[in-house]
Design a protein around this motif. Structure first.
Motif, short mmCIF file in Angstrom:
data_model
loop_
_atom_site.label_atom_id
_atom_site.label_comp_id
_atom_site.label_asym_id
_atom_site.label_seq_id
_atom_site.Cartn_x
_atom_site.Cartn_y
_atom_site.Cartn_z
N GLU A 8 0.83 -1.20 0.00
CA GLU A 8 0.00 0.00 0.00
C GLU A 8 0.87 1.26 0.00
O GLU A 8 0.62 2.20 -0.74
N LYS A 9 1.90 1.27 0.81
CA LYS A 9 2.82 2.41 0.86
C LYS A 9 3.56 2.55 -0.47
O LYS A 9 3.77 3.66 -0.97
N ALA A 10 3.96 1.42 -1.06
CA ALA A 10 4.63 1.46 -2.37
C ALA A 10 3.68 2.04 -3.42
O ALA A 10 4.09 2.87 -4.24
N PHE A 11 2.42 1.60 -3.39
CA PHE A 11 1.42 2.14 -4.32
C PHE A 11 1.34 3.66 -4.17
O PHE A 11 1.37 4.39 -5.16
N THR A 78 -0.97 2.62 -11.87
CA THR A 78 0.01 2.42 -10.81
C THR A 78 -0.07 1.00 -10.25
O THR A 78 0.95 0.32 -10.08
N ILE A 79 -1.28 0.54 -9.97
CA ILE A 79 -1.46 -0.82 -9.43
C ILE A 79 -0.96 -1.85 -10.44
O ILE A 79 -0.26 -2.80 -10.06
N VAL A 84 2.84 -5.99 -11.93
CA VAL A 84 3.63 -6.68 -12.96
C VAL A 84 5.08 -6.79 -12.51
O VAL A 84 5.72 -7.83 -12.68
N TYR A 85 5.60 -5.72 -11.91
CA TYR A 85 6.95 -5.80 -11.35
C TYR A 85 7.04 -6.96 -10.35
O TYR A 85 7.94 -7.80 -10.43
N GLU A 86 6.10 -6.98 -9.42
CA GLU A 86 6.12 -8.01 -8.38
C GLU A 86 5.99 -9.42 -8.99
O GLU A 86 6.69 -10.34 -8.58
N ALA A 102 -3.32 -6.83 -5.45
CA ALA A 102 -3.63 -5.75 -6.38
C ALA A 102 -5.12 -5.46 -6.42
O ALA A 102 -5.55 -4.30 -6.44
N ILE A 103 -5.92 -6.51 -6.42
CA ILE A 103 -7.38 -6.35 -6.43
C ILE A 103 -7.83 -5.63 -5.16
O ILE A 103 -8.70 -4.75 -5.22
N GLU A 104 -7.23 -5.96 -4.04
CA GLU A 104 -7.59 -5.29 -2.78
C GLU A 104 -7.23 -3.80 -2.82
O GLU A 104 -8.01 -2.96 -2.38
N LEU A 105 -6.07 -3.47 -3.37
CA LEU A 105 -5.70 -2.06 -3.53
C LEU A 105 -6.70 -1.34 -4.44
O LEU A 105 -7.09 -0.20 -4.18
#
Length: 131
Positions: A8-11, A78-79, A84-86, A102-105
């Motif tokens: 979440e912080k990274a997002f 952004t998500i 994709v990176y992860e 990602a879906i939760e974000l």
């Protein structure tokens, strides 16, 4: 910090970098609360997403139907980029876990259609990384 919180912080940091001229460390510092420290997972996602952004964007473009990256909302873009990176570089994390996170974000930060859209795009991207 738990991985979901780090994501979440990274997002939030990557989002800031997308809409402004922040450098990665400055964006990370901006999203941390007083006394909070960035863990390696958070830093890895932020720096990794930015370092591999061109490759990530190429992967996304290949899997977006009737959409361009520029047409995507900043939240969805952004998500998608960070996930994709992860999926590609954080290989110890199961791809389905990355997609679920990602879906939760998207449910928290996106609109009512974001989570379904994110799921559909990442499910297509997933086939690229499966062996």
């Amino acid at each position: 910090m738990k991985r979901s919180k780090s994501r979440e912080k990274a997002f939030q940091a990557i989002f800031q970098m997308d809409v402004s001229e922040f450098e990665p460390q400055e964006a990370i510092d901006n999203v941390l609360e007083e006394g909070e420290k960035a863990d390696e997972f958070l830093k890895g996602i932020v720096y990794g997403t930015m370092e591999h952004r061109q490759e990530i964007d190429s992967t996304l473009i290949a899997h977006l139907e009737k959409w361009s990256l520029d047409r995507l909302g900043t939240v969805d873009r952004t998500i998608l980029r960070m996930t994709v990176y992860e999926m590609k570089y954080e290989t110890e994390i199961p791809i389905n876990v990355s997609i679920d996170e990602a879906i939760e974000l998207a449910k928290i930060y996106g609109d009512e259609k974001s989570s379904g859209f994110i799921n559909a795009v990442l499910s297509k991207v997933k086939t690229t990384f499966e062996k």
